[in-house]
Scaffold this motif. Structure first.
Motif, PDB file in Angstrom:
ATOM      1  N   LYS A   1     -37.919 -37.959   7.932  1.00 54.95           N
ATOM      2  CA  LYS A   1     -38.229 -38.920   8.666  1.00 54.95           C
ATOM      3  C   LYS A   1     -37.360 -40.028   8.289  1.00 54.95           C
ATOM      4  O   LYS A   1     -36.425 -39.866   7.445  1.00 54.95           O
ATOM      5  CB  LYS A   1     -39.452 -39.303   8.326  1.00 54.95           C
ATOM      6  N   ALA A   2     -37.124 -41.064   9.396  1.00 60.83           N
ATOM      7  CA  ALA A   2     -36.293 -42.153   9.094  1.00 60.83           C
ATOM      8  C   ALA A   2     -36.336 -42.785   7.520  1.00 60.83           C
ATOM      9  O   ALA A   2     -35.466 -43.047   6.860  1.00 60.83           O
ATOM     10  CB  ALA A   2     -36.507 -43.291  10.001  1.00 60.83           C
ATOM     11  N   GLN A   3     -37.559 -42.923   7.150  1.00 57.85           N
ATOM     12  CA  GLN A   3     -38.116 -43.572   5.881  1.00 57.85           C
ATOM     13  C   GLN A   3     -37.676 -42.586   4.724  1.00 57.85           C
ATOM     14  O   GLN A   3     -37.074 -43.158   3.651  1.00 57.85           O
ATOM     15  CB  GLN A   3     -39.412 -43.829   5.455  1.00 57.85           C
ATOM     16  N   ASP A   4     -37.407 -41.228   5.095  1.00 57.47           N
ATOM     17  CA  ASP A   4     -36.909 -40.305   3.857  1.00 57.47           C
ATOM     18  C   ASP A   4     -35.385 -40.598   3.936  1.00 57.47           C
ATOM     19  O   ASP A   4     -34.941 -40.853   2.614  1.00 57.47           O
ATOM     20  CB  ASP A   4     -37.228 -38.791   4.482  1.00 57.47           C
ATOM     21  N   ILE A   5     -34.770 -40.679   4.823  1.00 55.37           N
ATOM     22  CA  ILE A   5     -33.361 -40.999   4.868  1.00 55.37           C
ATOM     23  C   ILE A   5     -32.998 -42.421   4.286  1.00 55.37           C
ATOM     24  O   ILE A   5     -32.050 -42.417   3.262  1.00 55.37           O
ATOM     25  CB  ILE A   5     -32.723 -40.821   6.191  1.00 55.37           C
ATOM     26  N   ARG A   6     -33.877 -43.278   4.798  1.00 58.26           N
ATOM     27  CA  ARG A   6     -33.809 -44.690   4.088  1.00 58.26           C
ATOM     28  C   ARG A   6     -33.780 -44.684   2.644  1.00 58.26           C
ATOM     29  O   ARG A   6     -32.988 -45.212   1.694  1.00 58.26           O
ATOM     30  CB  ARG A   6     -34.755 -45.618   4.605  1.00 58.26           C
ATOM     31  N   LEU A   7     -34.812 -44.141   1.953  1.00 60.73           N
ATOM     32  CA  LEU A   7     -35.148 -44.159   0.832  1.00 60.73           C
ATOM     33  C   LEU A   7     -33.949 -43.334  -0.012  1.00 60.73           C
ATOM     34  O   LEU A   7     -33.757 -43.867  -1.104  1.00 60.73           O
ATOM     35  CB  LEU A   7     -36.603 -43.468   0.426  1.00 60.73           C
ATOM     36  N   GLN A   8     -33.358 -42.105   0.567  1.00 58.84           N
ATOM     37  CA  GLN A   8     -32.363 -41.390  -0.126  1.00 58.84           C
ATOM     38  C   GLN A   8     -31.155 -42.287  -0.526  1.00 58.84           C
ATOM     39  O   GLN A   8     -30.607 -42.358  -1.449  1.00 58.84           O
ATOM     40  CB  GLN A   8     -31.980 -40.292   0.536  1.00 58.84           C
TER      41      GLN A   8
ATOM     42  N   ASN B   1     -41.950 -40.051  13.875  1.00 62.95           N
ATOM     43  CA  ASN B   1     -42.194 -39.736  12.652  1.00 62.95           C
ATOM     44  C   ASN B   1     -43.100 -38.556  12.936  1.00 62.95           C
ATOM     45  O   ASN B   1     -42.894 -37.422  12.442  1.00 62.95           O
ATOM     46  CB  ASN B   1     -43.303 -40.614  11.993  1.00 62.95           C
ATOM     47  N   GLU B   2     -43.939 -38.556  14.097  1.00 64.04           N
ATOM     48  CA  GLU B   2     -44.813 -37.444  14.309  1.00 64.04           C
ATOM     49  C   GLU B   2     -43.767 -36.195  15.024  1.00 64.04           C
ATOM     50  O   GLU B   2     -44.086 -34.941  14.652  1.00 64.04           O
ATOM     51  CB  GLU B   2     -45.860 -37.605  15.354  1.00 64.04           C
ATOM     52  N   LEU B   3     -42.735 -36.674  15.601  1.00 65.31           N
ATOM     53  CA  LEU B   3     -41.752 -35.788  16.018  1.00 65.31           C
ATOM     54  C   LEU B   3     -41.067 -34.821  14.771  1.00 65.31           C
ATOM     55  O   LEU B   3     -40.840 -33.638  14.738  1.00 65.31           O
ATOM     56  CB  LEU B   3     -40.633 -36.350  16.976  1.00 65.31           C
ATOM     57  N   ALA B   4     -40.751 -35.814  13.787  1.00 66.83           N
ATOM     58  CA  ALA B   4     -40.224 -35.350  12.621  1.00 66.83           C
ATOM     59  C   ALA B   4     -40.867 -34.071  11.891  1.00 66.83           C
ATOM     60  O   ALA B   4     -40.486 -32.932  11.634  1.00 66.83           O
ATOM     61  CB  ALA B   4     -39.747 -36.303  11.467  1.00 66.83           C
ATOM     62  N   ASP B   5     -42.213 -34.462  11.998  1.00 68.49           N
ATOM     63  CA  ASP B   5     -43.319 -33.371  11.318  1.00 68.49           C
ATOM     64  C   ASP B   5     -43.252 -32.209  12.236  1.00 68.49           C
ATOM     65  O   ASP B   5     -43.199 -31.032  11.594  1.00 68.49           O
ATOM     66  CB  ASP B   5     -44.804 -34.100  11.317  1.00 68.49           C
ATOM     67  N   VAL B   6     -43.055 -32.265  13.416  1.00 69.93           N
ATOM     68  CA  VAL B   6     -43.303 -31.021  14.577  1.00 69.93           C
ATOM     69  C   VAL B   6     -42.076 -30.447  14.107  1.00 69.93           C
ATOM     70  O   VAL B   6     -42.101 -29.204  13.967  1.00 69.93           O
ATOM     71  CB  VAL B   6     -43.273 -31.564  15.691  1.00 69.93           C
ATOM     72  N   ARG B   7     -40.767 -30.868  13.972  1.00 75.25           N
ATOM     73  CA  ARG B   7     -39.322 -30.157  13.851  1.00 75.25           C
ATOM     74  C   ARG B   7     -39.822 -29.483  12.582  1.00 75.25           C
ATOM     75  O   ARG B   7     -39.223 -28.372  12.365  1.00 75.25           O
ATOM     76  CB  ARG B   7     -38.455 -31.131  13.793  1.00 75.25           C
ATOM     77  N   ASN B   8     -40.322 -30.066  11.592  1.00 72.02           N
ATOM     78  CA  ASN B   8     -40.451 -29.648  10.205  1.00 72.02           C
ATOM     79  C   ASN B   8     -41.472 -28.467  10.312  1.00 72.02           C
ATOM     80  O   ASN B   8     -41.035 -27.586   9.334  1.00 72.02           O
ATOM     81  CB  ASN B   8     -41.024 -30.771   9.089  1.00 72.02           C
ATOM     82  N   LEU B   9     -42.381 -28.479  10.908  1.00 68.31           N
ATOM     83  CA  LEU B   9     -43.422 -27.430  10.491  1.00 68.31           C
ATOM     84  C   LEU B   9     -43.512 -26.573  11.546  1.00 68.31           C
ATOM     85  O   LEU B   9     -43.928 -25.314  11.467  1.00 68.31           O
ATOM     86  CB  LEU B   9     -44.909 -28.262  10.589  1.00 68.31           C
ATOM     87  N   LYS B  10     -43.163 -26.770  13.011  1.00 69.50           N
ATOM     88  CA  LYS B  10     -43.512 -25.906  13.822  1.00 69.50           C
ATOM     89  C   LYS B  10     -42.088 -24.920  14.133  1.00 69.50           C
ATOM     90  O   LYS B  10     -42.144 -23.993  15.210  1.00 69.50           O
ATOM     91  CB  LYS B  10     -43.762 -26.550  15.322  1.00 69.50           C
ATOM     92  N   MET B  11     -40.896 -25.573  14.063  1.00 75.29           N
ATOM     93  CA  MET B  11     -39.869 -24.801  14.277  1.00 75.29           C
ATOM     94  C   MET B  11     -38.708 -24.665  13.303  1.00 75.29           C
ATOM     95  O   MET B  11     -38.737 -25.695  12.284  1.00 75.29           O
ATOM     96  CB  MET B  11     -39.129 -25.355  15.472  1.00 75.29           C
ATOM     97  N   GLY B  12     -37.649 -23.614  13.413  1.00 74.39           N
ATOM     98  CA  GLY B  12     -36.636 -23.620  12.594  1.00 74.39           C
ATOM     99  C   GLY B  12     -35.493 -23.589  13.428  1.00 74.39           C
ATOM    100  O   GLY B  12     -35.291 -23.173  14.317  1.00 74.39           O
ATOM    101  N   PHE B  13     -34.048 -24.357  12.918  1.00 72.83           N
ATOM    102  CA  PHE B  13     -32.932 -24.171  13.691  1.00 72.83           C
ATOM    103  C   PHE B  13     -31.937 -23.381  13.277  1.00 72.83           C
ATOM    104  O   PHE B  13     -31.778 -23.158  12.131  1.00 72.83           O
ATOM    105  CB  PHE B  13     -32.505 -25.567  13.917  1.00 72.83           C
ATOM    106  N   VAL B  14     -31.145 -22.871  14.140  1.00 73.31           N
ATOM    107  CA  VAL B  14     -30.011 -22.055  13.755  1.00 73.31           C
ATOM    108  C   VAL B  14     -28.997 -22.416  14.662  1.00 73.31           C
ATOM    109  O   VAL B  14     -29.157 -22.346  15.873  1.00 73.31           O
ATOM    110  CB  VAL B  14     -30.252 -20.229  13.683  1.00 73.31           C
ATOM    111  N   PHE B  15     -27.868 -23.077  14.163  1.00 77.34           N
ATOM    112  CA  PHE B  15     -26.793 -23.646  14.853  1.00 77.34           C
ATOM    113  C   PHE B  15     -25.714 -22.611  15.259  1.00 77.34           C
ATOM    114  O   PHE B  15     -25.399 -21.955  14.125  1.00 77.34           O
ATOM    115  CB  PHE B  15     -26.552 -25.018  14.569  1.00 77.34           C
ATOM    116  N   GLN B  16     -25.202 -23.012  16.111  1.00 75.90           N
ATOM    117  CA  GLN B  16     -23.389 -22.230  16.231  1.00 75.90           C
ATOM    118  C   GLN B  16     -22.687 -22.600  15.062  1.00 75.90           C
ATOM    119  O   GLN B  16     -22.026 -21.814  14.345  1.00 75.90           O
ATOM    120  CB  GLN B  16     -22.778 -22.718  17.320  1.00 75.90           C
ATOM    121  N   GLY B  17     -22.774 -23.878  14.464  1.00 77.88           N
ATOM    122  CA  GLY B  17     -21.869 -24.306  13.496  1.00 77.88           C
ATOM    123  C   GLY B  17     -22.502 -24.174  12.051  1.00 77.88           C
ATOM    124  O   GLY B  17     -22.063 -24.913  11.102  1.00 77.88           O
TER     125      GLY B  17
END
Ligand SMILES: Nc1ncnc2c1ncn2[C@@H]1O[C@H](COP(=O)(O)OP(=O)(O)OP(=O)(O)O)[C@@H](O)[C@H]1O
Ligand SMILES: [Mg+2]
Lengths: 409, 229
Positions: free
Chosen positions: A325-332, B77-93
């Motif tokens: 989250k934004a706050q995690d980045i900021r804190l780091q 913040n909720e989007l960050a949680d969704v990315r964290n818990l619901k999906m994993g990314f594998v990128f080309q690079g």
């Protein structure tokens, strides 16, 4: 919730990856904190030294001198026409409250002779209480007594400088020197006081004031003295005592309201305060200059952190993509800045203390005093600087858009 | 209920005066356990669509419901949680954090989930072993091959055990041998771990590993075929 310990660890890893840069960033704070510690140490060292000098010269002193009299409109120097007498001194002591000790004093420069040794010094004609008032202690032999004054005894007490100059390793007690051709028997030597500024406080001799008036100092005004020196009982009542003496002497000398006074009183507390505040101003000036370098160190941290945020844009994007989250980045980033500034602060304290000691060793006569207060102050200050200057870059990092950050190459 | 339910997604990029619809009203529904390949010419909007699915970007209009959550309503913040818990990314690079060990990279999603260190490290060793990187835990990204880096990325993607894996040209930077290796991992994730996978690729060989192929053209879906097996 992400725990601070994990962020702390990540921050440490990031800093370790860029060891050289981290070290250089901290260097600004190291120099700043060292400078603050050294300058505060020099400042309080100087202040302490002045304090000691003041104490060695005696404290709570009132000096009463004959005022300069106007003759034909031309002002003559203070004490030029002596108006004070030993009798004045005695009656002041009897009638004014708040005086612990008092002595009339006259002084003149005289040539001393012992055998073929010559020495020019200041001869102080005093009462026994003078030694106490001015903090002179007898090293060996004895001091001047009331008895000596009553008997017009030709006895002298030497300051340690004079004793060394005239006698070297010899024991001066009982020997006879000539003070302007008049023989005086040496009865004692005072302990070394050291110098107050440029003035050697041990280059003098003391003789009874009665003897001086009758035999040594040829004066056009017999019975008068240069000054009367009084020690007040305490610093709080010193100003009142000064006023009382003023009133008493005005009445005693029959000076009417519109007449100019023939004496002048100086208060040592005023002088000491002035001196203290001068030194304090000087110390504050030094510390402010040092703080500026600490501030510059803080700007250095901000500078490097901004570069770091730009350079690590992609990393920030990756972190956001996987759930930061934004706050995690900021804190780091904030923690990284604070670690840099606090570690710089710690090292700075170490180098500052060593530096202050070096200053004392390498400079002649400059004394330093390292206080716990200055150490805590500069450490806290470096932490505050870390937060203050680390916040903006950290905040900037936290505002990045994950998709743009991920694309950044 | 479908894991992914995207309806009428429109994404418009504005460069200067020009409005350009990278996504032109895309609707797509993906069930749990599917293995979908997304294909199409360069510039057809595949990555743009993946960014929507990955909650990295917001559409100009349309709705996207992921695992019952209406993602279009969520704050950052909720989007960050969704990315964290619901999906994993594998990128080309690969997108590993440089000069950071495989073990630390794999721990990242778990750190942001708030998992205790002891458990985190244990799980990181576990997933690195699954992707065949036992013994390489303390290597930095620049000390291992591209295929191995992509395997670290896969390990990172499954660390929090999310239902969905999003992969944008995961084999784009790899040679054929390594590509086959990586694709076998995707098959394994799909079949053994039950992950839903959406994978963008240009190559039909790679699409062969998938169960369903969706074709994009100029920001729209032009074909959607489920392969018989
Ligand atoms: N940030 C952006 N600003 C403006 N236009 C963009 C932006 N990102 C993508 N586009 C445009 O949107 C269209 C779709 O891009 P996208 O990256 O989704 O294509 P793609 O299908 O992934 O292509 P490729 O196979 O080359 O990766 C392209 O024409 C591209 O130029
Ligand atoms: Mg693409």
């Amino acid at each position: 919730m992400i725990d601070t310990k994990s962020i702390l660890k990540m921050s440490l890893v990031s800093l370790k990856v860029n060891k050289m840069r981290s070290a250089l960033t901290s260097l600004g704070i190291i120099i700043g904190v060292s400078a603050v510690i050294i300058m505060l140490a020099v400042g309080s060292g100087a202040s302490k030294k002045v304090q000691q000098n003041m104490e060695s010269m005696g404290s709570n002193l009132l000096t009463i001198r004959s005022a300069s009299a106007k003759s034909g409109g031309v002002r003559q120097g203070i004490g030029s026409k002596p108006s004070l007498t030993i009798k004045d001194a005695e009656t002041i002591l009897k009638n004014v409250e708040g005086i612990e000790a008092l002595s009339p004093v006259s002084s003149e420069n005289k040539q001393l002779m012992y055998g073929n040794q010559n020495w020019s010094t200041t001869v102080y004609a005093v009462m026994p209480s003078y030694f106490y008032i001015k903090n002179y202690e007898i090293d060996y032999g004895r001091g001047i007594s009331m008895e000596d004054n009553r008997n017009y005894a030709k006895v002298a007490v030497l300051g340690s400088t004079v004793a060394t100059e005239l006698f070297g390793d010899l024991d001066p007690i009982g020997r006879v020197i000539r003070v302007g051709n008049i023989p005086f028997k040496i009865i004692g030597v005072t302990k070394t006081k050291g110098s107050a500024g440029p003035f050697d406080q041990d280059d003098l001799i003391f003789i009874p004031i009665t003897t001086a008036q009758r035999k040594v100092f040829g004066t056009a005004f017999p019975g008068t003295v240069n000054m009367i020196i009084a020690k007040g009982e305490n610093s709080e009542t010193l100003n009142q005592t000064e006023k009382d003496i003023d009133e008493f002497l005005t009445a005693r000398h029959h000076i009417s309201k519109n007449q100019e006074k023939d004496f002048e009183i100086r208060n040592s507390a005023e002088f000491q305060e002035k001196m203290q505040s001068t030194v304090q101003t000087f110390a504050i000036l030094l510390a402010s200059i040092a703080s500026v370098s600490l501030l510059v160190g803080g700007i250095g941290i901000m500078n490097i952190m901004l570069v770091s945020v730009t350079e690590r844009t992609k990393e920030i994007g990756i972190r956001m993509a996987i759930g930061a989250k934004a706050q995690d980045i900021r804190l780091q980033f904030l923690i990284e800045a604070v670690i840099l500034s606090l570690s710089g602060g710690l090292i700075g304290i170490l180098t500052g203390v060593i530096g202050a000691m070096l200053v004392e060793m390498l400079s002649s006569g400059l004394s330093v005093q390292i206080s716990m207060f200055s150490i805590i102050l500069s450490f806290a200050f470096s932490g505050i600087i870390g937060v203050a200057f680390g916040y903006y870059p950290a905040h900037k990092a936290s505002l990045l858009n994950p998709i743009d950050a991920l694309r950044y190459e | 209920m479908a894991l992914i339910e995207a309806k009428n997604i429109i994404k418009t990029y504005i460069t200067g005066d020009e409005h350009f619809n990278a996504l032109n009203g895309v609707s797509l529904s993906i069930e749990k356990g599917e293995f979908v390949a997304i294909m199409g010419a360069s510039g057809s909007g595949k990555s743009t669509f993946m960014n929507m699915l990955g909650c990295l970007d917001k559409p100009n209009s349309g709705t996207y419901v992921l695992d019952g959550i209406n993602v279009t309503d969520l704050n950052l913040n909720e989007l960050a949680d969704v990315r964290n818990l619901k999906m994993g990314f594998v990128f080309q690079g690969f997108n590993l954090i440089s000069r950071t060990t495989a073990l630390d990279n794999v721990q990242l999603p778990m750190i942001y989930k708030g998992i205790e260190e002891e458990e985190r490290v244990k799980r990181a060793y576990e997933v690195l072993e699954i992707v065949g990187l036992k013994g390489r835990e303390h290597h930095m990204p620049n000390q291992i091959s591209g295929g191995q880096q992509q395997r670290v990325a896969i390990a990172r993607a499954i660390a929090n055990d999310p239902p969905l894996i999003l992969a944008d040209e995961p084999t784009g930077n790899l040679d054929t041998k390594m590509s086959i290796e990586i694709m076998n991992f995707f098959v394994k994730m799909n079949e053994e771990m039950g992950k839903t996978i959406v994978l963008v690729t240009h190559e039909s060989d790679i699409a062969e590993y998938c169960k369903r192929v969706v074709h994009f053209k100029d920001g729209s879906i032009i074909s959607d075929e489920v392969k018989r097996k």
